[in-house]
Design a protein around this motif. Structure first.
Motif, PDB file in Angstrom:
ATOM      1  N   ILE A   2       0.896  -1.232  -0.005  1.00 51.71           N
ATOM      2  CA  ILE A   2      -0.236   0.148  -0.150  1.00 51.71           C
ATOM      3  C   ILE A   2       0.982   1.193  -0.107  1.00 51.71           C
ATOM      4  O   ILE A   2       1.827   1.344   0.976  1.00 51.71           O
ATOM      5  N   ILE A   3       0.626   2.145  -0.670  1.00 49.99           N
ATOM      6  CA  ILE A   3       1.336   3.470  -1.144  1.00 49.99           C
ATOM      7  C   ILE A   3       0.214   4.466  -0.354  1.00 49.99           C
ATOM      8  O   ILE A   3      -0.816   4.729  -1.072  1.00 49.99           O
ATOM      9  N   ASN A   4       0.542   5.114   0.607  1.00 49.08           N
ATOM     10  CA  ASN A   4      -0.063   6.329   1.004  1.00 49.08           C
ATOM     11  C   ASN A   4       0.042   7.531   0.299  1.00 49.08           C
ATOM     12  O   ASN A   4       0.791   8.319   0.630  1.00 49.08           O
ATOM     13  N   LEU A   8      -4.325  11.329  -2.123  1.00 43.44           N
ATOM     14  CA  LEU A   8      -5.555  10.637  -2.224  1.00 43.44           C
ATOM     15  C   LEU A   8      -5.472   9.630  -1.154  1.00 43.44           C
ATOM     16  O   LEU A   8      -6.607   8.812  -1.271  1.00 43.44           O
ATOM     17  N   GLY A   9      -4.850   9.343  -0.412  1.00 42.87           N
ATOM     18  CA  GLY A   9      -4.520   8.408   0.800  1.00 42.87           C
ATOM     19  C   GLY A   9      -4.204   7.247   0.395  1.00 42.87           C
ATOM     20  O   GLY A   9      -3.684   7.167  -0.627  1.00 42.87           O
ATOM     21  N   PRO A  10      -4.451   5.933   1.091  1.00 44.66           N
ATOM     22  CA  PRO A  10      -3.898   4.738   0.815  1.00 44.66           C
ATOM     23  C   PRO A  10      -4.321   4.048  -0.563  1.00 44.66           C
ATOM     24  O   PRO A  10      -5.398   4.417  -0.766  1.00 44.66           O
ATOM     25  N   ARG A  11      -3.471   3.705  -1.411  1.00 41.99           N
ATOM     26  CA  ARG A  11      -3.729   3.127  -2.684  1.00 41.99           C
ATOM     27  C   ARG A  11      -3.103   1.932  -2.819  1.00 41.99           C
ATOM     28  O   ARG A  11      -1.816   1.719  -2.239  1.00 41.99           O
ATOM     29  N   ASP A  12      -3.571   0.928  -3.497  1.00 40.61           N
ATOM     30  CA  ASP A  12      -2.901  -0.364  -3.596  1.00 40.61           C
ATOM     31  C   ASP A  12      -1.578  -0.088  -4.775  1.00 40.61           C
ATOM     32  O   ASP A  12      -1.666   0.755  -5.673  1.00 40.61           O
ATOM     33  N   ALA A  13      -0.644  -0.570  -4.519  1.00 40.15           N
ATOM     34  CA  ALA A  13       0.684  -0.458  -5.617  1.00 40.15           C
ATOM     35  C   ALA A  13       0.254  -0.787  -6.962  1.00 40.15           C
ATOM     36  O   ALA A  13       1.110  -0.245  -7.765  1.00 40.15           O
ATOM     37  N   ALA A  14      -1.001  -1.696  -7.185  1.00 37.77           N
ATOM     38  CA  ALA A  14      -1.033  -1.969  -8.543  1.00 37.77           C
ATOM     39  C   ALA A  14      -1.398  -0.648  -9.415  1.00 37.77           C
ATOM     40  O   ALA A  14      -1.128  -1.037 -10.785  1.00 37.77           O
ATOM     41  N   GLU A  15      -1.730   0.391  -8.615  1.00 40.70           N
ATOM     42  CA  GLU A  15      -2.229   1.393  -9.332  1.00 40.70           C
ATOM     43  C   GLU A  15      -1.021   2.293  -9.918  1.00 40.70           C
ATOM     44  O   GLU A  15      -1.097   3.126 -10.699  1.00 40.70           O
ATOM     45  N   PHE A  16       0.177   1.874  -9.434  1.00 43.55           N
ATOM     46  CA  PHE A  16       1.482   2.776  -9.822  1.00 43.55           C
ATOM     47  C   PHE A  16       2.348   1.811 -10.745  1.00 43.55           C
ATOM     48  O   PHE A  16       2.260   0.757 -10.842  1.00 43.55           O
ATOM     49  N   ARG A  53      15.046   5.759  -2.020  1.00 45.18           N
ATOM     50  CA  ARG A  53      14.291   6.823  -2.685  1.00 45.18           C
ATOM     51  C   ARG A  53      14.099   6.356  -4.000  1.00 45.18           C
ATOM     52  O   ARG A  53      14.787   6.324  -4.991  1.00 45.18           O
ATOM     53  N   GLU A  54      12.605   6.168  -4.350  1.00 47.61           N
ATOM     54  CA  GLU A  54      12.177   5.891  -5.789  1.00 47.61           C
ATOM     55  C   GLU A  54      11.238   6.829  -6.175  1.00 47.61           C
ATOM     56  O   GLU A  54      10.301   7.367  -5.756  1.00 47.61           O
ATOM     57  N   LEU A  55      11.193   6.690  -7.738  1.00 44.08           N
ATOM     58  CA  LEU A  55      10.166   7.471  -8.291  1.00 44.08           C
ATOM     59  C   LEU A  55       8.825   6.487  -8.720  1.00 44.08           C
ATOM     60  O   LEU A  55       9.275   5.285  -9.175  1.00 44.08           O
ATOM     61  N   TRP A  56       7.869   6.819  -8.473  1.00 42.16           N
ATOM     62  CA  TRP A  56       6.303   5.996  -8.910  1.00 42.16           C
ATOM     63  C   TRP A  56       5.711   6.956  -9.657  1.00 42.16           C
ATOM     64  O   TRP A  56       5.490   7.993  -8.929  1.00 42.16           O
ATOM     65  N   TYR A  57       5.023   6.392 -10.464  1.00 45.42           N
ATOM     66  CA  TYR A  57       3.834   7.076 -11.209  1.00 45.42           C
ATOM     67  C   TYR A  57       2.600   6.650 -11.038  1.00 45.42           C
ATOM     68  O   TYR A  57       2.325   5.352 -11.116  1.00 45.42           O
ATOM     69  N   HIS A  58       1.593   7.365 -10.699  1.00 42.93           N
ATOM     70  CA  HIS A  58       0.201   7.183 -10.394  1.00 42.93           C
ATOM     71  C   HIS A  58      -0.676   7.049 -11.693  1.00 42.93           C
ATOM     72  O   HIS A  58      -1.339   7.478 -12.021  1.00 42.93           O
ATOM     73  N   GLU A  59      -0.023   5.862 -12.557  1.00 43.59           N
ATOM     74  CA  GLU A  59      -0.779   5.538 -13.776  1.00 43.59           C
ATOM     75  C   GLU A  59      -2.215   5.267 -13.855  1.00 43.59           C
ATOM     76  O   GLU A  59      -3.202   5.824 -14.628  1.00 43.59           O
ATOM     77  N   GLN A  60      -2.771   4.494 -12.849  1.00 45.92           N
ATOM     78  CA  GLN A  60      -4.285   4.494 -12.853  1.00 45.92           C
ATOM     79  C   GLN A  60      -5.128   5.204 -11.925  1.00 45.92           C
ATOM     80  O   GLN A  60      -5.955   4.766 -11.169  1.00 45.92           O
ATOM     81  N   GLY A  61      -4.429   6.515 -11.644  1.00 44.50           N
ATOM     82  CA  GLY A  61      -5.226   7.307 -10.778  1.00 44.50           C
ATOM     83  C   GLY A  61      -4.868   8.716 -11.323  1.00 44.50           C
ATOM     84  O   GLY A  61      -5.385   8.956 -12.483  1.00 44.50           O
ATOM     85  N   ASP A  62      -4.487   9.568 -10.706  1.00 45.39           N
ATOM     86  CA  ASP A  62      -4.363  10.935 -10.672  1.00 45.39           C
ATOM     87  C   ASP A  62      -3.219  11.379 -11.548  1.00 45.39           C
ATOM     88  O   ASP A  62      -2.875  12.369 -12.046  1.00 45.39           O
ATOM     89  N   THR A  74      12.527  -5.183   2.827  1.00 45.04           N
ATOM     90  CA  THR A  74      11.168  -5.633   3.635  1.00 45.04           C
ATOM     91  C   THR A  74      10.061  -5.051   2.858  1.00 45.04           C
ATOM     92  O   THR A  74       8.910  -5.319   3.266  1.00 45.04           O
ATOM     93  N   HIS A  75      10.161  -3.927   2.022  1.00 40.08           N
ATOM     94  CA  HIS A  75       9.002  -3.325   1.379  1.00 40.08           C
ATOM     95  C   HIS A  75       8.251  -2.451   2.038  1.00 40.08           C
ATOM     96  O   HIS A  75       7.348  -1.889   1.865  1.00 40.08           O
ATOM     97  N   ASP A  76       8.757  -2.183   3.271  1.00 36.24           N
ATOM     98  CA  ASP A  76       8.177  -1.008   4.078  1.00 36.24           C
ATOM     99  C   ASP A  76       8.317   0.330   3.681  1.00 36.24           C
ATOM    100  O   ASP A  76       9.611   0.657   3.254  1.00 36.24           O
ATOM    101  N   ILE A  77       7.441   1.043   3.444  1.00 31.75           N
ATOM    102  CA  ILE A  77       7.233   2.477   2.995  1.00 31.75           C
ATOM    103  C   ILE A  77       7.414   3.405   4.356  1.00 31.75           C
ATOM    104  O   ILE A  77       6.587   3.258   4.980  1.00 31.75           O
ATOM    105  N   THR A  78       8.517   4.245   4.061  1.00 33.57           N
ATOM    106  CA  THR A  78       8.403   5.063   5.393  1.00 33.57           C
ATOM    107  C   THR A  78       8.165   6.356   5.100  1.00 33.57           C
ATOM    108  O   THR A  78       7.922   7.354   6.124  1.00 33.57           O
ATOM    109  N   ASN A  79       8.095   6.921   3.607  1.00 33.51           N
ATOM    110  CA  ASN A  79       7.801   8.302   3.437  1.00 33.51           C
ATOM    111  C   ASN A  79       7.260   8.288   2.025  1.00 33.51           C
ATOM    112  O   ASN A  79       7.706   7.634   1.167  1.00 33.51           O
ATOM    113  N   VAL A  80       6.261   9.266   1.587  1.00 30.80           N
ATOM    114  CA  VAL A  80       5.699   9.414   0.212  1.00 30.80           C
ATOM    115  C   VAL A  80       5.532  10.710   0.206  1.00 30.80           C
ATOM    116  O   VAL A  80       4.944  11.425   1.037  1.00 30.80           O
ATOM    117  N   GLU A  81       6.128  11.430  -1.024  1.00 32.69           N
ATOM    118  CA  GLU A  81       6.033  12.949  -1.075  1.00 32.69           C
ATOM    119  C   GLU A  81       5.694  13.018  -2.738  1.00 32.69           C
ATOM    120  O   GLU A  81       6.038  12.069  -3.524  1.00 32.69           O
TER     121      GLU A  81
END
Length: 94
Positions: A2-4, A8-16, A53-62, A74-81
């Motif tokens: 889950i990417i917060n 838009l709040g929490p979103r499934d990583a499949a959207e990105f 730190r990685e770039l992610w694109y919200h393809e199936q969203g905004d 661990t795939h733990d996400i500590t920050n999203v900007e």
């Protein structure tokens, strides 16, 4: 995973779509900057184990770009900007 999303709040990583290392924000100008620096930007990538730190694109969203700080073990996400905010803050600090 889950990417917060900051807006838009929490979103499934499949959207990105994962787009690579967040240092890609600092693209040098291939026409005016040192060609060695541009070559390194294009072809050299770190492959860290741990926090990254990685770039992610919200393809199936905004269609926003995000900088996600994630532990690659661990795939733990500590920050999203928002990437635009990160790029703007880097521009001011130069």
């Amino acid at each position: 995973m889950i990417i917060n999303h900051p807006l838009l709040g929490p979103r499934d990583a499949a959207e990105f779509v994962y787009k690579g290392d967040a240092s890609l924000i600092d693209r040098p100008d291939g026409m005016t900057d040192d060609l060695d620096r541009f070559h390194d930007y294009l072809y050299l990538r770190d492959n860290p184990a741990g926090e990254h730190r990685e770039l992610w694109y919200h393809e199936q969203g905004d269609r926003s770009w995000l900088v996600v700080t994630r532990n690659t073990l661990t795939h733990d996400i500590t920050n999203v900007e928002l990437a635009r905010d990160v790029a703007r803050s880097r521009g001011r600090s130069r």
